[in-house]
Design a protein around this motif. Structure first.
Motif, PDB file in Angstrom:
ATOM      1  N   THR A  64       0.822  -1.210   0.000  1.00 15.80           N
ATOM      2  CA  THR A  64       0.000   0.000   0.000  1.00 15.80           C
ATOM      3  C   THR A  64       0.855   1.258   0.000  1.00 15.80           C
ATOM      4  O   THR A  64       0.548   2.221  -0.701  1.00 15.80           O
ATOM      5  CB  THR A  64      -0.960   0.023   1.208  1.00 15.80           C
ATOM      6  N   GLY A  65       1.935   1.286   0.748  1.00 17.38           N
ATOM      7  CA  GLY A  65       2.841   2.439   0.754  1.00 17.38           C
ATOM      8  C   GLY A  65       3.529   2.622  -0.582  1.00 17.38           C
ATOM      9  O   GLY A  65       3.699   3.747  -1.066  1.00 17.38           O
ATOM     10  N   PHE A  66       3.926   1.531  -1.204  1.00 18.50           N
ATOM     11  CA  PHE A  66       4.561   1.574  -2.521  1.00 18.50           C
ATOM     12  C   PHE A  66       3.575   2.091  -3.566  1.00 18.50           C
ATOM     13  O   PHE A  66       3.891   2.983  -4.342  1.00 18.50           O
ATOM     14  CB  PHE A  66       5.051   0.173  -2.891  1.00 18.50           C
ATOM     15  N   GLU A  67       2.380   1.523  -3.575  1.00 16.46           N
ATOM     16  CA  GLU A  67       1.346   1.865  -4.566  1.00 16.46           C
ATOM     17  C   GLU A  67       1.063   3.358  -4.581  1.00 16.46           C
ATOM     18  O   GLU A  67       0.902   3.958  -5.631  1.00 16.46           O
ATOM     19  CB  GLU A  67       0.063   1.079  -4.261  1.00 16.46           C
ATOM     20  N   GLU A  68       1.012   3.955  -3.416  1.00 13.65           N
ATOM     21  CA  GLU A  68       0.658   5.366  -3.297  1.00 13.65           C
ATOM     22  C   GLU A  68       1.793   6.320  -3.651  1.00 13.65           C
ATOM     23  O   GLU A  68       1.533   7.460  -4.009  1.00 13.65           O
ATOM     24  CB  GLU A  68       0.190   5.655  -1.871  1.00 13.65           C
ATOM     25  N   TYR A 110       9.913  -4.812  -8.575  1.00 10.18           N
ATOM     26  CA  TYR A 110       9.663  -4.973  -7.147  1.00 10.18           C
ATOM     27  C   TYR A 110       8.777  -6.202  -6.962  1.00 10.18           C
ATOM     28  O   TYR A 110       7.711  -6.296  -7.553  1.00 10.18           O
ATOM     29  CB  TYR A 110       8.975  -3.732  -6.584  1.00 10.18           C
ATOM     30  N   PHE A 111       9.230  -7.146  -6.142  1.00 10.07           N
ATOM     31  CA  PHE A 111       8.521  -8.395  -5.871  1.00 10.07           C
ATOM     32  C   PHE A 111       7.871  -8.301  -4.482  1.00 10.07           C
ATOM     33  O   PHE A 111       8.573  -8.175  -3.478  1.00 10.07           O
ATOM     34  CB  PHE A 111       9.486  -9.583  -5.866  1.00 10.07           C
ATOM     35  N   PHE A 112       6.557  -8.344  -4.445  1.00 12.47           N
ATOM     36  CA  PHE A 112       5.806  -8.326  -3.190  1.00 12.47           C
ATOM     37  C   PHE A 112       5.162  -9.689  -2.996  1.00 12.47           C
ATOM     38  O   PHE A 112       4.616 -10.254  -3.932  1.00 12.47           O
ATOM     39  CB  PHE A 112       4.703  -7.264  -3.239  1.00 12.47           C
ATOM     40  N   ARG A 113       5.219 -10.181  -1.778  1.00 14.55           N
ATOM     41  CA  ARG A 113       4.627 -11.482  -1.470  1.00 14.55           C
ATOM     42  C   ARG A 113       3.537 -11.306  -0.415  1.00 14.55           C
ATOM     43  O   ARG A 113       3.734 -10.604   0.578  1.00 14.55           O
ATOM     44  CB  ARG A 113       5.686 -12.446  -0.958  1.00 14.55           C
ATOM     45  N   HIS A 114       2.408 -11.971  -0.640  1.00  8.26           N
ATOM     46  CA  HIS A 114       1.336 -11.976   0.351  1.00  8.26           C
ATOM     47  C   HIS A 114       1.792 -12.843   1.519  1.00  8.26           C
ATOM     48  O   HIS A 114       2.206 -13.978   1.322  1.00  8.26           O
ATOM     49  CB  HIS A 114       0.053 -12.575  -0.228  1.00  8.26           C
ATOM     50  N   GLY A 172      -0.498  -9.747   6.731  1.00  3.13           N
ATOM     51  CA  GLY A 172      -1.852  -9.490   6.281  1.00  3.13           C
ATOM     52  C   GLY A 172      -1.940  -8.668   5.009  1.00  3.13           C
ATOM     53  O   GLY A 172      -3.004  -8.236   4.624  1.00  3.13           O
ATOM     54  N   MET A 173      -0.815  -8.432   4.370  1.00  4.11           N
ATOM     55  CA  MET A 173      -0.778  -7.650   3.141  1.00  4.11           C
ATOM     56  C   MET A 173       0.484  -8.030   2.366  1.00  4.11           C
ATOM     57  O   MET A 173       1.397  -8.603   2.941  1.00  4.11           O
ATOM     58  CB  MET A 173      -0.758  -6.161   3.458  1.00  4.11           C
ATOM     59  N   PRO A 174       0.551  -7.717   1.069  1.00  2.47           N
ATOM     60  CA  PRO A 174       1.792  -7.992   0.340  1.00  2.47           C
ATOM     61  C   PRO A 174       2.934  -7.118   0.870  1.00  2.47           C
ATOM     62  O   PRO A 174       2.745  -5.934   1.127  1.00  2.47           O
ATOM     63  CB  PRO A 174       1.448  -7.615  -1.105  1.00  2.47           C
ATOM     64  N   CYS A 175       4.089  -7.741   1.055  1.00  2.00           N
ATOM     65  CA  CYS A 175       5.277  -7.038   1.549  1.00  2.00           C
ATOM     66  C   CYS A 175       6.414  -7.172   0.539  1.00  2.00           C
ATOM     67  O   CYS A 175       6.540  -8.204  -0.122  1.00  2.00           O
ATOM     68  CB  CYS A 175       5.737  -7.639   2.867  1.00  2.00           C
ATOM     69  N   LEU A 176       7.237  -6.152   0.457  1.00  2.00           N
ATOM     70  CA  LEU A 176       8.392  -6.184  -0.438  1.00  2.00           C
ATOM     71  C   LEU A 176       9.370  -7.253   0.030  1.00  2.00           C
ATOM     72  O   LEU A 176       9.804  -7.258   1.176  1.00  2.00           O
ATOM     73  CB  LEU A 176       9.080  -4.823  -0.467  1.00  2.00           C
TER      74      LEU A 176
END
Length: 101
Positions: free
Chosen positions: A28-32, A66-70, A75-79
């Motif tokens: 969420t921080g990345f997306e924004e 950037y690879f994010f994994r759930h 509780g959310m995708p993390c880098l």
């Protein structure tokens, strides 16, 4: 209670906290904040799209994926990983066309 448990194990409370899974950069921080292109699947990997989210940033002559994994813990995708290559090397390995699966 967690502090007492950590002390009983001979660990400092800070060491016990460090052992917990932390999400240093949630999606969420990345997306924004980071202009990017969404990828339906991660390049060069056979990662399950239900488990992984990949985003690419093209800047100057560099391609950064950037690879994010759930993760259940966060509780959310993390880098998890960042792949950075010059664009010509990235294109030689992964191609120059992209098609939605």
């Amino acid at each position: 209670m967690k502090r007492l448990f950590a002390l009983a194990l001979g660990l400092s409370p800070l060491a016990a906290q460090a052992q917990q899974v932390q999400c240093w950069l949630p999606y969420t921080g990345f997306e924004e904040t980071v202009p990017h292109i969404n990828l339906a699947r991660c390049p060069g990997e056979s990662m399950d799209p239900a488990e992984w989210v990949c985003r690419i940033v093209l800047r100057d002559d560099m391609a950064t994926v950037y690879f994010f994994r759930h993760t259940a813990e966060a509780g959310m995708p993390c880098l998890i990983r960042v792949l950075r290559q010059d664009f010509n090397s990235f294109a030689a390995i992964h191609g120059t066309t992209y098609m939605e699966p």
